[in-house]
Motif scaffolding. Structure first.
Motif, PDB file in Angstrom:
ATOM      1  N   GLU A  97      -7.352   9.956  74.031  1.00 48.30           N
ATOM      2  CA  GLU A  97      -8.767   9.963  74.496  1.00 48.30           C
ATOM      3  C   GLU A  97      -9.288   8.694  73.966  1.00 48.30           C
ATOM      4  OE1 GLU A  97      -7.624  14.200  75.189  1.00 48.30           O
ATOM      5  OE2 GLU A  97      -7.550  12.946  73.538  1.00 48.30           O
ATOM      6  N   TYR A 100      -7.623   5.494  74.714  1.00 50.20           N
ATOM      7  CA  TYR A 100      -8.356   5.214  75.989  1.00 50.20           C
ATOM      8  C   TYR A 100      -9.856   4.513  75.959  1.00 50.20           C
ATOM      9  CZ  TYR A 100     -10.400   5.571  81.037  1.00 50.20           C
ATOM     10  OH  TYR A 100     -10.886   5.435  82.105  1.00 50.20           O
ATOM     11  N   ARG A 128       2.217  17.086  84.371  1.00 52.10           N
ATOM     12  CA  ARG A 128       0.948  16.683  84.840  1.00 52.10           C
ATOM     13  C   ARG A 128       0.104  15.862  84.173  1.00 52.10           C
ATOM     14  NH1 ARG A 128       1.048  22.496  85.475  1.00 52.10           N
ATOM     15  NH2 ARG A 128      -0.443  22.647  83.854  1.00 52.10           N
ATOM     16  N   GLU A 129       0.204  15.918  82.833  1.00 52.39           N
ATOM     17  CA  GLU A 129      -0.593  14.812  81.907  1.00 52.39           C
ATOM     18  C   GLU A 129       0.031  13.738  81.827  1.00 52.39           C
ATOM     19  OE1 GLU A 129      -3.841  14.068  79.169  1.00 52.39           O
ATOM     20  OE2 GLU A 129      -3.416  15.695  80.955  1.00 52.39           O
ATOM     21  N   GLU A 131       1.268  12.275  84.339  1.00 54.64           N
ATOM     22  CA  GLU A 131       0.650  11.636  85.736  1.00 54.64           C
ATOM     23  C   GLU A 131      -0.789  11.302  85.632  1.00 54.64           C
ATOM     24  OE1 GLU A 131       0.878  12.364  90.389  1.00 54.64           O
ATOM     25  OE2 GLU A 131       2.224  13.637  89.248  1.00 54.64           O
ATOM     26  N   ARG A 132      -1.452  12.234  84.789  1.00 52.87           N
ATOM     27  CA  ARG A 132      -2.904  11.976  85.076  1.00 52.87           C
ATOM     28  C   ARG A 132      -3.120  10.712  84.045  1.00 52.87           C
ATOM     29  NH1 ARG A 132      -7.298  12.523  81.920  1.00 52.87           N
ATOM     30  NH2 ARG A 132      -6.084  13.296  80.027  1.00 52.87           N
ATOM     31  N   GLN A 133      -2.486  10.534  82.890  1.00 52.19           N
ATOM     32  CA  GLN A 133      -3.027   9.419  82.124  1.00 52.19           C
ATOM     33  C   GLN A 133      -2.494   8.212  82.782  1.00 52.19           C
ATOM     34  OE1 GLN A 133      -1.056  10.252  78.261  1.00 52.19           O
ATOM     35  NE2 GLN A 133      -1.938  12.234  77.828  1.00 52.19           N
ATOM     36  N   LYS A 135      -2.209   7.760  86.442  1.00 54.20           N
ATOM     37  CA  LYS A 135      -3.130   7.309  87.388  1.00 54.20           C
ATOM     38  C   LYS A 135      -4.770   7.127  87.239  1.00 54.20           C
ATOM     39  CE  LYS A 135       0.059   9.121  90.890  1.00 54.20           C
ATOM     40  NZ  LYS A 135       0.415  10.281  92.003  1.00 54.20           N
ATOM     41  N   GLU A 136      -5.025   8.106  86.312  1.00 53.59           N
ATOM     42  CA  GLU A 136      -6.478   7.991  85.837  1.00 53.59           C
ATOM     43  C   GLU A 136      -6.957   6.936  84.722  1.00 53.59           C
ATOM     44  OE1 GLU A 136      -8.318  11.729  85.151  1.00 53.59           O
ATOM     45  OE2 GLU A 136      -7.244  12.729  86.754  1.00 53.59           O
ATOM     46  N   TRP A 137      -5.996   6.785  83.782  1.00 53.41           N
ATOM     47  CA  TRP A 137      -6.137   5.954  82.617  1.00 53.41           C
ATOM     48  C   TRP A 137      -5.465   4.609  82.753  1.00 53.41           C
ATOM     49  CZ3 TRP A 137      -6.769  10.097  78.248  1.00 53.41           C
ATOM     50  CH2 TRP A 137      -7.727  10.991  78.425  1.00 53.41           C
ATOM     51  N   LYS A 168      10.119  11.533  85.614  1.00 54.62           N
ATOM     52  CA  LYS A 168       8.796  11.454  86.034  1.00 54.62           C
ATOM     53  C   LYS A 168       8.213   9.991  85.679  1.00 54.62           C
ATOM     54  CE  LYS A 168       5.768  13.740  87.296  1.00 54.62           C
ATOM     55  NZ  LYS A 168       5.254  13.893  88.594  1.00 54.62           N
TER      56      LYS A 168
END
Length: 336
Positions: A97, A100, A128-129, A131-133, A135-137, A168
């Motif tokens: 975090e 980021y 999942r994390e 993918e989130r990092q 796609k989102e970050w 992944k």
């Protein structure tokens, strides 16, 4: 740019070693052991090299960090690496975090390496994390620390827990995953940080690059041997530059062996900022470094040409990540 050479720092950190981060129940005192280890290593490098940041345990101010990178040094691009060590730290030793938040300060110049741990949090959560990092970050790579504590570790060649991560990464479009190797942290067993598990992973996923940090010290010979045989293994050299001022001869031998056996195309510069904030000192040192003729004659090490320096300064790491340097220069408005 340093004398017309593109500088891509492969390893900067936003660490948080403060008491607020310590989990309850650290009865073993391992947090203190780790702090002492880091302080001791920092004190060693400072005997002859640039001093470290005395407040290294506290997350750096974002504006100060940006100024240190891009106003006080010739750095063009940097990779903020998370440190996903969770056994004693609430958000990890280097929380993704915080990395980021630094990236948001200048997303064109600071790229994000995320981090997860499939053994500590479970594989499903880790996937999942990831993918989130991404796609989102906007994470462009992932870095892994494979030993958390006794009974909680994993290998890069484990088909059940690791191979889904590499699948992944490829699915998400990542070109490189990275690993802390060598330099055992706190009381973790040294063999848990060997680079040997990279071999089958690199062989089974040739479309993915595997970055090994710190030359796997003390397994330097093994690390160089692995990189010499697997063309998708990159050697990322943070700490090498910090140690150079303390042990120049030893570090030149290591670099010479890397160049001799691995070649000049998969070795990458990193400063370990912001623990060591005097980034320009390392840039100047590399730009002016020479391989002594004695070492060239006795060991067959190559001369440090401008081409080699330019590749290690940034072209190699960019290539491993799939970054078009010419396009990035245009984006950043730096000299062609």
């Amino acid at each position: 740019m340093k004398d017309g050479m593109f500088v891509f720092d492969a390893a900067i950190h936003v660490q948080d070693f403060t008491d607020r981060q310590i989990k309850q129940g650290d009865s073993s005192g391992r947090v203190g052991i780790l702090r002492n280890q880091l302080t001791g290593f920092i004190d060693l490098t400072a005997r002859k090299g640039p001093p470290a940041n005395t407040g290294f345990h506290t997350p750096p101010d974002v504006d100060w960090a940006h100024s240190t990178l891009f106003e006080k040094s010739d750095t063009d691009l940097a990779m903020a690496c998370s440190v996903p060590l969770f056994s004693h730290w609430k958000a990890g030793l280097g929380p993704v975090e915080l990395s980021y938040e630094l990236c948001k300060r200048d997303p064109k110049r600071i790229l994000l390496t995320g981090g997860v741990d499939p053994a500590y949090h479970g594989l499903d959560f880790a996937l999942r994390e990831m993918e989130r990092q991404v796609k989102e970050w906007g994470a462009v790579s992932m870095k892994f620390y494979q030993y958390q504590q006794r009974g909680c570790s994993w290998r890069a060649d484990d088909r059940d827990i690791a191979y889904p991560l590499w699948e992944k990464a490829i699915e998400l479009g990542l070109k490189m995953v990275q690993f802390h190797k060598g330099f055992p942290l706190e009381l973790g067993p040294v063999e848990a940080f060997q680079p040997n598990d990279i071999q089958y992973a690199a062989a089974d996923f040739p479309e993915l690059n595997f970055g090994i940090h710190h030359l796997g010290d003390p397994y330097v010979g093994e690390t160089i041997s692995i990189a010499s045989r697997f063309e998708n293994v990159y050697l990322v050299l943070p700490l090498w530059f910090n140690q150079y001022f303390l042990q120049p001869r030893k570090m030149l031998h290591r670099l010479g062996e890397c160049l001799l056996y691995v070649g000049e195309d998969r070795i990458c510069y990193g400063s370990e900022a912001f623990i060591w904030p005097h980034i320009q000192t390392y840039i100047d040192a590399w730009a002016n470094m020479e391989m002594p003729e004695e070492l060239q004659d006795h060991y067959g090490y190559p001369e440090l040409t401008r081409s080699i320096k330019e590749k290690i300064f940034g072209l190699n790491f960019a290539n491993g990540l799939g970054i078009d340097v010419a396009a990035k220069k245009v984006e950043l408005g730096v000299a062609a």
